[in-house]
Design a protein around this motif. Structure first.
Motif, PDB file in Angstrom:
ATOM      1  N   UNK A   5       0.828  -1.206   0.000  1.00 25.91           N
ATOM      2  CA  UNK A   5       0.000   0.000   0.000  1.00 25.91           C
ATOM      3  C   UNK A   5       0.861   1.254   0.000  1.00 25.91           C
ATOM      4  N   UNK A   6       1.903   1.277   0.822  1.00 26.18           N
ATOM      5  CA  UNK A   6       2.733   2.465   0.939  1.00 26.18           C
ATOM      6  C   UNK A   6       3.568   2.707  -0.324  1.00 26.18           C
ATOM      7  N   UNK A   7       3.952   1.645  -0.998  1.00 28.03           N
ATOM      8  CA  UNK A   7       4.683   1.816  -2.253  1.00 28.03           C
ATOM      9  C   UNK A   7       3.787   2.446  -3.326  1.00 28.03           C
ATOM     10  N   UNK A   8       2.530   2.033  -3.373  1.00 26.00           N
ATOM     11  CA  UNK A   8       1.578   2.609  -4.327  1.00 26.00           C
ATOM     12  C   UNK A   8       1.367   4.090  -4.029  1.00 26.00           C
ATOM     13  N   UNK A   9       1.203   4.432  -2.752  1.00 26.29           N
ATOM     14  CA  UNK A   9       1.024   5.836  -2.360  1.00 26.29           C
ATOM     15  C   UNK A   9       2.259   6.646  -2.753  1.00 26.29           C
ATOM     16  N   UNK A  10       3.442   6.116  -2.521  1.00 23.89           N
ATOM     17  CA  UNK A  10       4.674   6.811  -2.876  1.00 23.89           C
ATOM     18  C   UNK A  10       4.771   7.045  -4.388  1.00 23.89           C
ATOM     19  N   UNK A  11       4.432   6.043  -5.166  1.00 19.61           N
ATOM     20  CA  UNK A  11       4.454   6.184  -6.627  1.00 19.61           C
ATOM     21  C   UNK A  11       3.458   7.248  -7.074  1.00 19.61           C
ATOM     22  N   UNK A  12       2.257   7.245  -6.522  1.00 16.91           N
ATOM     23  CA  UNK A  12       1.243   8.246  -6.886  1.00 16.91           C
ATOM     24  C   UNK A  12       1.687   9.656  -6.513  1.00 16.91           C
ATOM     25  N   UNK A  14       4.821  10.726  -6.303  1.00 14.26           N
ATOM     26  CA  UNK A  14       5.884  11.089  -7.245  1.00 14.26           C
ATOM     27  C   UNK A  14       5.291  11.477  -8.602  1.00 14.26           C
ATOM     28  N   UNK A  15       4.314  10.723  -9.077  1.00 18.02           N
ATOM     29  CA  UNK A  15       3.640  11.042 -10.347  1.00 18.02           C
ATOM     30  C   UNK A  15       2.945  12.388 -10.241  1.00 18.02           C
ATOM     31  N   UNK A  16       2.293  12.660  -9.126  1.00 19.30           N
ATOM     32  CA  UNK A  16       1.615  13.942  -8.913  1.00 19.30           C
ATOM     33  C   UNK A  16       2.606  15.093  -8.904  1.00 19.30           C
ATOM     34  N   UNK A  17       3.756  14.880  -8.320  1.00 14.80           N
ATOM     35  CA  UNK A  17       4.790  15.937  -8.293  1.00 14.80           C
ATOM     36  C   UNK A  17       5.341  16.178  -9.699  1.00 14.80           C
ATOM     37  N   UNK A  18       5.581  15.109 -10.444  1.00 18.44           N
ATOM     38  CA  UNK A  18       6.173  15.253 -11.777  1.00 18.44           C
ATOM     39  C   UNK A  18       5.194  15.910 -12.757  1.00 18.44           C
ATOM     40  N   UNK A  19       3.966  15.423 -12.809  1.00 17.42           N
ATOM     41  CA  UNK A  19       3.017  15.902 -13.811  1.00 17.42           C
ATOM     42  C   UNK A  19       2.131  17.036 -13.326  1.00 17.42           C
ATOM     43  N   UNK A  20       1.932  17.149 -12.065  1.00 19.28           N
ATOM     44  CA  UNK A  20       1.049  18.180 -11.533  1.00 19.28           C
ATOM     45  C   UNK A  20      -0.400  17.730 -11.577  1.00 19.28           C
TER      46      UNK A  20
END
Length: 85
Positions: A5-12, A14-20
């Motif tokens: 669960x925490x890995x999925x949250x971390x990936x999301x 990071x994606x939110x930071x990169x793409x906005x």
């Protein structure tokens, strides 16, 4: 070894930071189209690999049918010959 669960949250995050937040729906839509295209391509590939086997099975029987049929039309080649005297 599964993703937790925490890995999925971390990936999301990071994606939110990169793409906005503004581009995220567009990026996810493009990813969904890509996945859909990939699945349809795989399905088409499976169909095309199975079709040649089917057509090979049908080809000999069709060629045998066409060779066994005879023309019932009269032979017109003799009409054009000059009469022998």
């Amino acid at each position: 070894m599964s993703i937790g669960f925490w890995q999925v949250i971390l990936i999301l995050v990071i994606v939110l930071i990169i793409f906005g937040a503004g581009k995220l729906p567009k990026v996810m839509g493009d990813v969904a189209k890509g996945v859909k295209s990939f699945k349809s391509g795989m399905k088409d590939e499976e169909e095309t690999t199975s079709e040649p086997a089917k057509s090979l099975d049908q080809t000999p029987s069709q060629s045998a049918d066409t060779t066994s049929t005879k023309s019932t039309a009269p032979d017109d080649s003799k009409k054009n010959e000059p009469a022998k005297s």
